[in-house]
Design an enzyme around this catalytic site. Structure first.
Site, short mmCIF file in Angstrom:
data_model
loop_
_atom_site.label_atom_id
_atom_site.label_comp_id
_atom_site.label_asym_id
_atom_site.label_seq_id
_atom_site.Cartn_x
_atom_site.Cartn_y
_atom_site.Cartn_z
N ASN A 105 2.44 -0.06 -2.23
CA ASN A 105 2.48 1.24 -1.41
C ASN A 105 4.05 1.72 -1.75
OD1 ASN A 105 0.12 0.79 -0.94
ND2 ASN A 105 0.65 0.14 1.31
N ASP A 107 5.10 4.59 0.42
CA ASP A 107 5.18 5.43 1.74
C ASP A 107 6.21 4.97 2.45
OD1 ASP A 107 3.81 3.17 3.07
OD2 ASP A 107 1.92 3.92 2.82
N HIS A 122 5.54 -0.56 -7.27
CA HIS A 122 5.39 0.94 -7.63
C HIS A 122 6.38 1.85 -7.34
CE1 HIS A 122 0.68 -0.26 -8.28
NE2 HIS A 122 1.46 -0.68 -9.29
N CYS A 130 15.97 10.60 -12.41
CA CYS A 130 15.97 11.35 -13.71
C CYS A 130 14.88 11.20 -14.83
CB CYS A 130 17.30 11.16 -14.45
SG CYS A 130 17.41 12.07 -16.14
N CYS A 151 18.61 16.96 -12.37
CA CYS A 151 19.68 15.63 -12.41
C CYS A 151 21.02 16.52 -13.11
CB CYS A 151 19.31 14.91 -13.40
SG CYS A 151 20.46 13.23 -13.72
N THR A 191 -6.25 -3.33 -0.83
CA THR A 191 -6.33 -2.76 -2.22
C THR A 191 -7.42 -3.14 -2.88
OG1 THR A 191 -5.06 -3.24 -4.24
CG2 THR A 191 -5.19 -5.04 -3.05
N SER A 192 -7.87 -2.11 -3.88
CA SER A 192 -9.17 -2.16 -4.54
C SER A 192 -9.08 -3.20 -5.67
CB SER A 192 -9.56 -0.71 -4.87
OG SER A 192 -8.46 -0.26 -5.81
#
Ligand code: BJW
Length: 252
Positions: A105, A107, A122, A130, A151, A191-192
């Site tokens: 996640n 988030d 992730h 950048c 940037c 999670t899938s």
């Protein structure tokens, strides 16, 4: 299966504080009101992920991708950690043996619940990077000027998340694989199990001898390969498992 009738091997692992790794996905934030990716209510339903979550998409239409992630940040900011996030943070603090949270996640809800050592496979919504030299910027703020912001080198800035076709941060995936190999117990929640290399972690763990428990209201690509599938919501089941491990504080 209700957690009142858990298999003896799982109870023994929980009660003994055996080395634990927890892999989380978007379903863990579903009860905080954040949409998962796939499935009927998923944010990608009817959309082609390649039009939003690839470097090519950003190159072709940076403004659309930027706006998508600005919306995701607004959603995440409006959300609160739920009992699954809270219980995992309490578990980490109370753990006497190895406890490793690995999340797909982006988030930030695990961190907001108090988790300190999460491996983020992730990336995160809360940093920018950048688009040319991958240099990360931690002075994150929503831009008021022309989008996407730039940037210092002049290239467009992008969210510091991992898109399809991009490598995961080397240190993150290496640490996650090590935690999977060294864990005696692995919980896979929300999670899938369709996105690699994260989806390979439970298999790595099981091949190394770990007992693997999946927590999900649905069957997934992984279900047939786990030791135990606990069907239900992470917000209920994770705190229950934590209680079996003697973790009570904060688990609502
Ligand atoms: C609940 C619940 C409740 C609901 N409680 N549960 C091997 C085989 C095949 C393909 C590949 C392979 N290796 C690599 C690939 C390619 C690709 C891939 O995996 N493709 C597959 C889709 C086929 N992988 C990659 O491209 C990765 N990169 C890579 O491998 O690089 C190699 C490389 C090396 C060197 C140079 C260059 C490259 C990168 C993958 C990046 C994934 N990124 C995303 C977007 C992040 C940014 C963003 O957030 O926008 O990550 S995709 C998206 O999927 C996001 C998620 O983290 C990830 C996983 O999704 P997740 O968390 O599983 O969510 P859902 O929606 O799928 O499932 C939710 C689940 O929750 C459901 O099961 C519900 O039932 C459940 N649920 N409510 C518990 N209350």
């Amino acid at each position: 299966m209700e957690t009142a009738t858990l298999p003896p091997r799982l109870l023994a692992l929980l009660e003994s504080g055996a080395p634990l790794a927890v892999l989380t996905g978007a379903g863990v934030s579903a009860e905080s009101g954040l949409a998962t990716f796939r499935g009927p209510q998923g944010m990608w339903e009817g959309l082609d992920p390649a039009s939003l979550a690839t470097p090519q998409a950003f190159q072709n239409d940076p403004l659309t991708v930027w706006r998508f992630y600005a919306w995701r940040r607004r959603q995440a900011l409006a959300a609160e950690p739920n009992p699954a996030h809270v219980a995992l943070a309490a578990w980490e603090s109370a753990a006497t043996g190895r406890f490793q949270l690995v999340t797909q996640n982006v988030d930030g809800l695990h961190e907001r619940a108090g988790s300190r050592g999460a491996i983020r496979l992730h990336g995160t919504l809360w940093r920018l990077r950048c688009s040319v030299d991958a240099h990360e910027h931690d002075d994150f703020r929503e831009e008021l000027g022309p989008l996407p912001p730039r940037c210092t080198c002049g290239a467009p800035l992008r969210p510091a998340v991992v898109w399809f076709g991009e490598p995961l941060p080397t240190a993150a995936i290496e640490s996650a694989e090590r935690a999977a190999r060294e864990a005696a117990l692995v919980l896979v929640a929300g999670t899938s199990s369709t996105v690699y290399p994260a989806a390979a972690l439970p298999r790595i763990a099981r091949a190394a001898g770990a007992y693997v428990v999946e927590i999900n209201p649905e069957a997934t690509a992984l279900t047939s390969e786990v030791d135990l599938h606990l069907r239900g919501a992470a917000g209920r089941l994770v705190p229950e498992l934590a209680r079996h491990a003697g973790v009570t504080s904060g688990s609502a």
